[in-house]
Write a protein that holds these residues in place. Structure first.
Motif, mmCIF file in Angstrom:
data_model
loop_
_atom_site.group_PDB
_atom_site.id
_atom_site.type_symbol
_atom_site.label_atom_id
_atom_site.label_comp_id
_atom_site.label_asym_id
_atom_site.label_seq_id
_atom_site.Cartn_x
_atom_site.Cartn_y
_atom_site.Cartn_z
ATOM 1 N N VAL A 7 0.873 -1.180 0.000
ATOM 2 C CA VAL A 7 0.000 0.000 0.000
ATOM 3 C C VAL A 7 0.905 1.223 0.000
ATOM 4 O O VAL A 7 1.680 1.438 0.939
ATOM 5 C CB VAL A 7 -0.911 0.020 1.245
ATOM 6 C CG1 VAL A 7 -1.821 1.242 1.208
ATOM 7 C CG2 VAL A 7 -1.737 -1.265 1.332
ATOM 8 N N PHE A 8 0.819 2.037 -1.048
ATOM 9 C CA PHE A 8 1.625 3.256 -1.140
ATOM 10 C C PHE A 8 0.778 4.452 -0.690
ATOM 11 O O PHE A 8 -0.387 4.578 -1.082
ATOM 12 C CB PHE A 8 2.109 3.481 -2.568
ATOM 13 C CG PHE A 8 3.133 2.489 -3.028
ATOM 14 C CD1 PHE A 8 4.493 2.757 -2.918
ATOM 15 C CD2 PHE A 8 2.747 1.271 -3.565
ATOM 16 C CE1 PHE A 8 5.439 1.845 -3.346
ATOM 17 C CE2 PHE A 8 3.694 0.340 -3.989
ATOM 18 C CZ PHE A 8 5.042 0.630 -3.886
ATOM 19 N N GLN A 44 1.220 -10.260 4.954
ATOM 20 C CA GLN A 44 1.932 -9.103 5.498
ATOM 21 C C GLN A 44 1.578 -7.853 4.705
ATOM 22 O O GLN A 44 1.764 -7.802 3.490
ATOM 23 C CB GLN A 44 3.446 -9.311 5.449
ATOM 24 C CG GLN A 44 4.236 -8.146 6.016
ATOM 25 C CD GLN A 44 3.912 -7.907 7.486
ATOM 26 O OE1 GLN A 44 4.129 -8.771 8.324
ATOM 27 N NE2 GLN A 44 3.368 -6.728 7.797
ATOM 28 N N VAL A 45 1.053 -6.849 5.391
ATOM 29 C CA VAL A 45 0.752 -5.569 4.754
ATOM 30 C C VAL A 45 1.915 -4.618 4.991
ATOM 31 O O VAL A 45 2.340 -4.409 6.136
ATOM 32 C CB VAL A 45 -0.554 -4.965 5.312
ATOM 33 C CG1 VAL A 45 -0.775 -3.557 4.741
ATOM 34 C CG2 VAL A 45 -1.742 -5.865 4.992
ATOM 35 N N LEU A 46 2.449 -4.052 3.910
ATOM 36 C CA LEU A 46 3.532 -3.066 3.976
ATOM 37 C C LEU A 46 2.997 -1.726 3.484
ATOM 38 O O LEU A 46 2.540 -1.623 2.338
ATOM 39 C CB LEU A 46 4.719 -3.509 3.114
ATOM 40 C CG LEU A 46 5.353 -4.862 3.452
ATOM 41 C CD1 LEU A 46 6.508 -5.147 2.479
ATOM 42 C CD2 LEU A 46 5.859 -4.897 4.895
ATOM 43 N N PHE A 47 3.045 -0.725 4.340
ATOM 44 C CA PHE A 47 2.602 0.619 3.989
ATOM 45 C C PHE A 47 3.842 1.458 3.674
ATOM 46 O O PHE A 47 4.644 1.770 4.556
ATOM 47 C CB PHE A 47 1.811 1.233 5.146
ATOM 48 C CG PHE A 47 1.308 2.627 4.886
ATOM 49 C CD1 PHE A 47 0.580 2.921 3.745
ATOM 50 C CD2 PHE A 47 1.543 3.645 5.802
ATOM 51 C CE1 PHE A 47 0.105 4.203 3.501
ATOM 52 C CE2 PHE A 47 1.073 4.932 5.581
ATOM 53 C CZ PHE A 47 0.352 5.217 4.423
ATOM 54 N N ILE A 48 4.008 1.801 2.399
ATOM 55 C CA ILE A 48 5.221 2.483 1.928
ATOM 56 C C ILE A 48 4.918 3.958 1.676
ATOM 57 O O ILE A 48 4.027 4.298 0.893
ATOM 58 C CB ILE A 48 5.740 1.829 0.632
ATOM 59 C CG1 ILE A 48 6.047 0.345 0.892
ATOM 60 C CG2 ILE A 48 6.977 2.549 0.123
ATOM 61 C CD1 ILE A 48 6.448 -0.424 -0.348
ATOM 62 N N THR A 61 -3.516 -0.713 -4.879
ATOM 63 C CA THR A 61 -2.578 -1.501 -4.080
ATOM 64 C C THR A 61 -2.211 -2.764 -4.849
ATOM 65 O O THR A 61 -2.817 -3.088 -5.874
ATOM 66 C CB THR A 61 -3.189 -1.875 -2.717
ATOM 67 O OG1 THR A 61 -4.335 -2.728 -2.922
ATOM 68 C CG2 THR A 61 -3.624 -0.624 -1.966
ATOM 69 N N PHE A 62 -1.210 -3.500 -4.351
ATOM 70 C CA PHE A 62 -0.728 -4.689 -5.052
ATOM 71 C C PHE A 62 -0.645 -5.886 -4.102
ATOM 72 O O PHE A 62 -0.302 -5.734 -2.925
ATOM 73 C CB PHE A 62 0.664 -4.437 -5.645
ATOM 74 C CG PHE A 62 0.700 -3.341 -6.665
ATOM 75 C CD1 PHE A 62 0.401 -3.609 -8.002
ATOM 76 C CD2 PHE A 62 1.002 -2.042 -6.308
ATOM 77 C CE1 PHE A 62 0.418 -2.599 -8.948
ATOM 78 C CE2 PHE A 62 1.030 -1.029 -7.249
ATOM 79 C CZ PHE A 62 0.730 -1.309 -8.574
ATOM 80 N N LEU A 63 -0.935 -7.056 -4.654
ATOM 81 C CA LEU A 63 -0.755 -8.305 -3.924
ATOM 82 C C LEU A 63 0.379 -9.088 -4.563
ATOM 83 O O LEU A 63 0.405 -9.276 -5.784
ATOM 84 C CB LEU A 63 -2.032 -9.155 -3.956
ATOM 85 C CG LEU A 63 -3.236 -8.609 -3.194
ATOM 86 C CD1 LEU A 63 -4.431 -9.550 -3.361
ATOM 87 C CD2 LEU A 63 -2.911 -8.410 -1.714
ATOM 88 N N LEU A 64 1.316 -9.527 -3.731
ATOM 89 C CA LEU A 64 2.446 -10.347 -4.180
ATOM 90 C C LEU A 64 2.250 -11.767 -3.654
ATOM 91 O O LEU A 64 1.781 -11.953 -2.513
ATOM 92 C CB LEU A 64 3.763 -9.793 -3.643
ATOM 93 C CG LEU A 64 4.382 -8.584 -4.354
ATOM 94 C CD1 LEU A 64 3.439 -7.393 -4.363
ATOM 95 C CD2 LEU A 64 5.700 -8.196 -3.687
ATOM 96 N N ASP A 65 2.598 -12.756 -4.463
ATOM 97 C CA ASP A 65 2.440 -14.140 -4.020
ATOM 98 C C ASP A 65 3.562 -14.526 -3.055
ATOM 99 O O ASP A 65 4.422 -13.701 -2.710
ATOM 100 C CB ASP A 65 2.345 -15.102 -5.208
ATOM 101 C CG ASP A 65 3.631 -15.169 -6.032
ATOM 102 O OD1 ASP A 65 4.701 -14.737 -5.538
ATOM 103 O OD2 ASP A 65 3.572 -15.655 -7.176
ATOM 104 N N TYR A 74 -3.373 -6.342 -9.071
ATOM 105 C CA TYR A 74 -3.568 -4.917 -8.802
ATOM 106 C C TYR A 74 -4.983 -4.741 -8.276
ATOM 107 O O TYR A 74 -5.954 -5.180 -8.912
ATOM 108 C CB TYR A 74 -3.383 -4.092 -10.078
ATOM 109 C CG TYR A 74 -3.829 -2.644 -9.920
ATOM 110 C CD1 TYR A 74 -3.022 -1.721 -9.255
ATOM 111 C CD2 TYR A 74 -5.062 -2.220 -10.408
ATOM 112 C CE1 TYR A 74 -3.425 -0.410 -9.089
ATOM 113 C CE2 TYR A 74 -5.484 -0.905 -10.249
ATOM 114 C CZ TYR A 74 -4.663 -0.006 -9.591
ATOM 115 O OH TYR A 74 -5.074 1.285 -9.413
ATOM 116 N N GLU A 75 -5.092 -4.116 -7.108
ATOM 117 C CA GLU A 75 -6.397 -3.887 -6.503
ATOM 118 C C GLU A 75 -6.718 -2.391 -6.555
ATOM 119 O O GLU A 75 -6.024 -1.583 -5.945
ATOM 120 C CB GLU A 75 -6.401 -4.348 -5.040
ATOM 121 C CG GLU A 75 -6.039 -5.811 -4.821
ATOM 122 C CD GLU A 75 -7.151 -6.772 -5.217
ATOM 123 O OE1 GLU A 75 -8.202 -6.304 -5.719
ATOM 124 O OE2 GLU A 75 -6.965 -7.995 -5.022
#
Length: 215
Positions: free
Chosen positions: A82-83, A114-118, A184-188, A196-197
């Motif tokens: 999440v940017f 894991q959610v990463l807020f960048i 936002t993006f989901l990575l496997d 892409y969400e």
């Protein structure tokens, strides 16, 4: 008559010889085609971006207490990127709330996400500020930023995911907004960017997509 019998004998011998010859092996291309594994088929609520060339590289940014956090630290988990920034008036908190709700809907499986807020605003978003902000939505959310010496690292990450960032001046140097990409993006689990969400996604839609990457 003898000539006809001789001719037939020669033809039969030729056919028998041809049948006994080893058949040519399948070409390497044919074998590869036969053995190729079909890409996994998904039915996402978001957009499948596996072929969009997004991400694909490890990155290192600053987390809590200025500790370096690497993307590769989360191999084996589904990662949501999440940017945004902590002064964001609406988009960022809405995205983080949706992911917090999705994690709750996943129950025990939520531990595998894991959610990463960048941040896109490192000037104001220090490691302490980012940690406090991200964890307010969920204690396991991680806020990531950089110091002045690492701006290039942050710009590289923003570039990898094609995030648009535009600073909008306010009444003073510390009062400004930042227009930025809202999706936002989901990575496997292997760190590949898969989904892409868009900002409009609900927690239920996010949960649906995350479950597919977890299975």
């Amino acid at each position: 008559m003898l000539k006809i019998q001789s001719f037939l004998a020669v033809m039969i011998s030729a056919l028998m010889l041809g049948a006994c010859q080893p058949q040519p092996a399948a070409s390497a291309a044919q074998a590869a085609s036969t053995n190729a594994v079909e890409p996994k088929q998904y039915s996402f609520e978001g957009s499948d971006v596996r072929d969009a060339g997004l991400g694909g590289k490890n990155f290192s940014l600053l987390g809590a207490n200025g500790k370096t956090v690497h993307l590769r630290d989360f191999q084996g988990k589904v990662v949501a990127l999440v940017f945004g920034y902590t002064h964001c008036p609406d988009v960022c908190p809405t995205n983080l709330l949706a992911y917090a709700d999705a994690i709750n809907q996943l129950g025990e499986k939520g531990k595998q996400v894991q959610v990463l807020f960048i941040t896109v605003d490192p000037q104001r978003d220090t490691p302490q500020v980012m940690t406090a902000y991200a964890s307010a939505f969920n204690p396991d959310f991680i806020g990531l930023t950089v110091d002045k010496q690492q701006m290039e690292a942050l710009n590289n990450v923003i570039g990898q995911y094609k995030i648009a960032v535009h600073k909008v001046a306010g009444r003073s140097s510390n009062e400004y907004l930042i227009d930025h990409s809202t999706g936002t993006f989901l990575l496997d689990k292997q760190g590949h960017t898969v989904v892409y969400e868009p900002h409009s996604q609900t927690a239920t839609q996010l949960t649906h997509d995350i479950k597919q990457l977890l299975d």
